[in-house]
Design an enzyme around this catalytic site. Structure first.
Site, PDB file in Angstrom:
ATOM      1  NE  ARG A  65     -20.307   2.570   8.910  1.00 19.94           N
ATOM      2  CZ  ARG A  65     -19.675   3.473   9.654  1.00 19.94           C
ATOM      3  NH1 ARG A  65     -18.616   4.096   9.192  1.00 19.94           N
ATOM      4  NH2 ARG A  65     -20.094   3.755  10.853  1.00 19.94           N
ATOM      5  CG  LEU A  75     -14.641  -2.878   1.133  1.00 22.49           C
ATOM      6  CD1 LEU A  75     -13.706  -1.803   0.597  1.00 22.49           C
ATOM      7  CD2 LEU A  75     -13.896  -3.758   2.124  1.00 22.49           C
ATOM      8  CG  HIS A  76     -20.171  -2.518   6.416  1.00 22.28           C
ATOM      9  ND1 HIS A  76     -20.023  -3.820   6.066  1.00 22.28           N
ATOM     10  CD2 HIS A  76     -20.502  -2.520   7.724  1.00 22.28           C
ATOM     11  CE1 HIS A  76     -20.272  -4.596   7.123  1.00 22.28           C
ATOM     12  NE2 HIS A  76     -20.555  -3.823   8.143  1.00 22.28           N
ATOM     13  NE  ARG A  77     -16.747  -5.343  10.068  1.00 28.91           N
ATOM     14  CZ  ARG A  77     -17.883  -5.495  10.724  1.00 28.91           C
ATOM     15  NH1 ARG A  77     -18.249  -4.595  11.605  1.00 28.91           N
ATOM     16  NH2 ARG A  77     -18.648  -6.540  10.545  1.00 28.91           N
TER      17      ARG A  77
END
Ligand code: UD1
Length: 362
Positions: free
Chosen positions: A242, A207-209
């Site tokens: 992130r 997950l990084h959005r």
């Protein structure tokens, strides 16, 4: 001999240029002189250098070492560096950019203003969601590129709607070229064993959005759902830099979820291939899981890659995280999927054949 610059910058770029550079090395070494520019948008070893090593990218890149910052800052810094670089290299016949990251958009803008032809690989994909920075990048890159290479029918339709049909070439998916090329290495390890996991008995997650990890409540709610799911199947979470920052900032406890740093290409695909299911918000992973026929649940409201839903293994779970558990449990039961046309390991050959015809026709 024509000089071509290939631009890379972020993790999802490296596996897209590697097979094209190999194709030039093997079959077009007299026609083309390739150069690689690495903007340094991604700079951690696990986000960048390891891909050069594992994919055996045959050319040493020119590095800008730009690093992180706001989108505007990052774009501007890359533009300034690329402008100076182009002023100092001899005649360039083409700049090739891949995908939808800031590095691709920034360098395409510079090349366009210098009247250097641009080829965009992975053109025409549209989520129709301008909240995604990548969607803005896609629209800009396609609108100023001279040659557009596409991966799936929806991209052809989108480019036709934008009156770009005459420069669109449907060639397939270069990322799948890399995957096929590296399959024997990928199959030679059992990375899951390092985490005491069993074949087809664990879930892999990335997950990084910003839409998932930048909002504290949303991110906490996703993690709480995934923690519940981890009672059925253990979850291995490969944490993007992130995302790592946000976990720290929001003081999120990952409870039973197994966390690990980002992996190299071979290890990552190996973990994907042996998993029961993949949960992600990445673009490329939707494609890789479809090719590998591994069920994938995408935690987003849309996808710019609809062929992965229509023909592949991908399920779009939407934006309401309260429904994610239902989508994930349903996806665990899914069985048969079909093959996606032109995702056959030959996309780079098609691309170079077309570029040779266009650039060496005189
Ligand atoms: C970028 C791409 C996205 C792609 C993703 C894959 C854009 C707009 N987005 O998002 O399309 O799916 O890469 O990873 O180009 N960071 C590190 N180490 C690194 C790289 C980044 O610590 O090696 C940190 C930075 O400090 C920054 C954050 O990660 O705070 C985000 O990096 P950035 O390049 O802005 O975009 P991504 O979110 O990685």
């Amino acid at each position: 001999m024509k000089n071509i610059i290939f631009v890379v910058g972020a993790r999802p770029n490296f596996m897209k240029v590697a097979p094209i550079l190999k194709e030039i090395q093997n079959n077009y070494s007299k026609e083309f002189c390739p150069m690689v520019v690495h903007t340094g948008q991604h700079y951690d070893f696990n986000m960048s250098d390891i891909f050069f090593e594992q994919l055996k990218i045959p050319i040493n890149p020119v590095c800008f070492n730009i690093g992180s910052g706001s989108h505007a800052w990052q774009t501007a810094e890359i533009m300034k560096e690329f402008d100076t670089y182009l002023n100092n290299v001899s005649k360039i016949s083409l700049v090739v950019v891949v995908g939808d990251v800031n590095s691709s958009m920034a360098t395409a803008l510079v090349a366009a203003k210098k009247h250097i032809p641009i080829a965009h690989i992975e053109a025409g994909l549209r989520s129709f969601d301008k909240h995604m920075p990548e969607e803005i990048n896609r629209i800009i890159i396609d609108s100023i590129s001279d040659i557009l290479f596409t991966t799936e029918p929806s991209a052809n339709m989108n480019l036709m709607d934008e009156n770009r049909k005459n420069v669109t070439y449907y060639v397939g998916n270069v990322m799948i070229d890399s995957l096929i090329d590296k399959m024997s290495e990928i199959d030679s390890i059992k990375k899951y064993q390092e985490y005491d996991l069993c074949y087809k008995n664990y879930i892999l997650m990335t997950l990084h959005r910003p839409s998932n990890v930048d909002n504290e409540n949303k991110f906490k709610s996703i993690i709480s759902t995934i923690d519940k799911i981890s009672c059925m199947y253990p979850v291995l979470f490969l944490v993007h830099p992130r995302t790592k920052k946000k976990i720290k900032e929001f003081n999120i406890s990952l409870k039973n979820i197994i966390c690990e740093e980002p992996m190299g290409y071979i290890e990552n695909i190996n973990l994907m291939k042996n998993a029961k299911l993949v949960i992600t918000d990445s673009g490329g992973i939707q494609e890789e899981t479809s090719f590998l026929q591994i069920p994938c649940v995408t935690l987003r409201g849309n996808t710019e890659r609809p062929v992965t839903v229509i023909m592949g293994t991908n399920v779009i779970a939407g934006t309401d995280e309260k429904l994610y558990e239902k989508f994930i449990i349903n996806a665990l039961e899914r069985k048969s999927f079909s093959k996606i046309p032109l995702w056959d390991g030959q996309a780079s050959k098609r691309i170079m054949n077309i570029l040779n015809l266009i650039l060496n026709k005189e």
